[in-house]
Structure formats: C-alpha cells, structure tokens
Design a protein around this motif. Sequence first.
Motif, PDB file in Angstrom:
ATOM      1  N   UNK A 119      -9.636 -15.620  30.792  1.00 38.45           N
ATOM      2  CA  UNK A 119     -10.000 -16.968  31.246  1.00 38.45           C
ATOM      3  C   UNK A 119      -9.048 -17.472  32.328  1.00 38.45           C
ATOM      4  N   UNK A 120      -9.452 -18.529  33.005  1.00 36.87           N
ATOM      5  CA  UNK A 120      -8.621 -19.149  34.046  1.00 36.87           C
ATOM      6  C   UNK A 120      -7.484 -19.940  33.422  1.00 36.87           C
ATOM      7  N   UNK A 121      -6.590 -19.218  32.786  1.00 31.60           N
ATOM      8  CA  UNK A 121      -5.386 -19.796  32.197  1.00 31.60           C
ATOM      9  C   UNK A 121      -4.219 -18.944  32.683  1.00 31.60           C
ATOM     10  N   UNK A 122      -3.310 -19.578  33.420  1.00 31.81           N
ATOM     11  CA  UNK A 122      -2.243 -18.830  34.083  1.00 31.81           C
ATOM     12  C   UNK A 122      -1.485 -17.901  33.141  1.00 31.81           C
ATOM     13  N   UNK A 166     -11.666 -17.647  44.649  1.00 36.32           N
ATOM     14  CA  UNK A 166     -12.250 -18.693  45.480  1.00 36.32           C
ATOM     15  C   UNK A 166     -13.750 -18.550  45.555  1.00 36.32           C
ATOM     16  N   UNK A 167     -14.406 -19.493  46.197  1.00 32.12           N
ATOM     17  CA  UNK A 167     -13.837 -20.584  46.973  1.00 32.12           C
ATOM     18  C   UNK A 167     -13.642 -21.885  46.192  1.00 32.12           C
ATOM     19  N   UNK A 168     -13.610 -21.826  44.891  1.00 34.95           N
ATOM     20  CA  UNK A 168     -13.483 -23.069  44.127  1.00 34.95           C
ATOM     21  C   UNK A 168     -12.118 -23.712  44.327  1.00 34.95           C
ATOM     22  N   UNK A 169     -12.084 -25.032  44.217  1.00 33.93           N
ATOM     23  CA  UNK A 169     -10.850 -25.788  44.443  1.00 33.93           C
ATOM     24  C   UNK A 169      -9.810 -25.575  43.358  1.00 33.93           C
ATOM     25  N   UNK A 170     -10.237 -25.088  42.202  1.00 29.24           N
ATOM     26  CA  UNK A 170      -9.322 -24.991  41.067  1.00 29.24           C
ATOM     27  C   UNK A 170      -8.937 -23.553  40.715  1.00 29.24           C
ATOM     28  N   UNK A 171      -9.174 -22.607  41.614  1.00 27.07           N
ATOM     29  CA  UNK A 171      -8.864 -21.215  41.317  1.00 27.07           C
ATOM     30  C   UNK A 171      -7.357 -20.999  41.217  1.00 27.07           C
ATOM     31  N   UNK A 210      -4.981 -15.949  42.267  1.00 27.14           N
ATOM     32  CA  UNK A 210      -4.009 -15.409  43.225  1.00 27.14           C
ATOM     33  C   UNK A 210      -2.598 -15.865  42.892  1.00 27.14           C
ATOM     34  N   UNK A 211      -2.448 -17.131  42.537  1.00 26.93           N
ATOM     35  CA  UNK A 211      -1.125 -17.635  42.176  1.00 26.93           C
ATOM     36  C   UNK A 211      -0.602 -16.963  40.903  1.00 26.93           C
ATOM     37  N   UNK A 212      -1.488 -16.723  39.938  1.00 23.62           N
ATOM     38  CA  UNK A 212      -1.070 -16.074  38.692  1.00 23.62           C
ATOM     39  C   UNK A 212      -0.674 -14.619  38.936  1.00 23.62           C
ATOM     40  N   UNK A 233       6.338 -12.252  43.143  1.00 25.10           N
ATOM     41  CA  UNK A 233       6.317 -12.317  44.609  1.00 25.10           C
ATOM     42  C   UNK A 233       5.610 -13.602  45.035  1.00 25.10           C
ATOM     43  N   UNK A 234       5.876 -14.082  46.257  1.00 25.04           N
ATOM     44  CA  UNK A 234       5.192 -15.283  46.723  1.00 25.04           C
ATOM     45  C   UNK A 234       3.716 -15.005  47.007  1.00 25.04           C
ATOM     46  N   UNK A 235       2.906 -16.012  46.864  1.00 30.45           N
ATOM     47  CA  UNK A 235       1.483 -15.920  47.189  1.00 30.45           C
ATOM     48  C   UNK A 235       1.327 -16.316  48.652  1.00 30.45           C
TER      49      UNK A 235
END
Length: 76
Positions: free
Chosen positions: A7-10, A34-39, A42-44, A51-53
């Motif tokens: 799920x979308x949980x970091x 993406x392209x959703x605003x709440x994705x 990539x950050x996770x 590493x940086x995103x």
Amino acid sequence: KEVRIVPDEEDRIVDALNALRGAHDYVFTSGGIGPTHDDITADAVSKAFGVPCEHDAKAMQLLGDNYAARGMEFTE
C-alpha cells in the motif's frame, strides 16, 4: 522470483524494498509513480536506498509532453 503488492504507506514500502533487495540482485517497482498529487513511491524508494530523490530533466520533459498531449495534469 517474488511479487509484492504494497500500500501507499512509506514505512511499508521501505520495509518491503529493504527485505527484497537483501534477497535479490534486482528489485523493480511499477505503478505508484504519478501523476497523482499524493504519490510517495519515488520518495520511499529513495529513503530505502538512502539516496536523494532527484528528477531527471529529460525524463521530466518527456513525461510532461506526454501528459500534455493526453490533456492530463502533470503534477509536481
């Protein structure tokens, strides 16, 4: 060798990636970019690998052009 639906949980994404990369040479992700605003995928992934995103300028241009051609919003 293995498929996981996360799920979308970091914390869950980071945990799954860390478990999988310890057991396999390659880990692929699909969806959740993406392209959703709440994705958060990539950050996770960046967090799991420490590493940086970063956004690749050429990839961003290609994606932006694609969304524009389809009349879709290209979110940050």
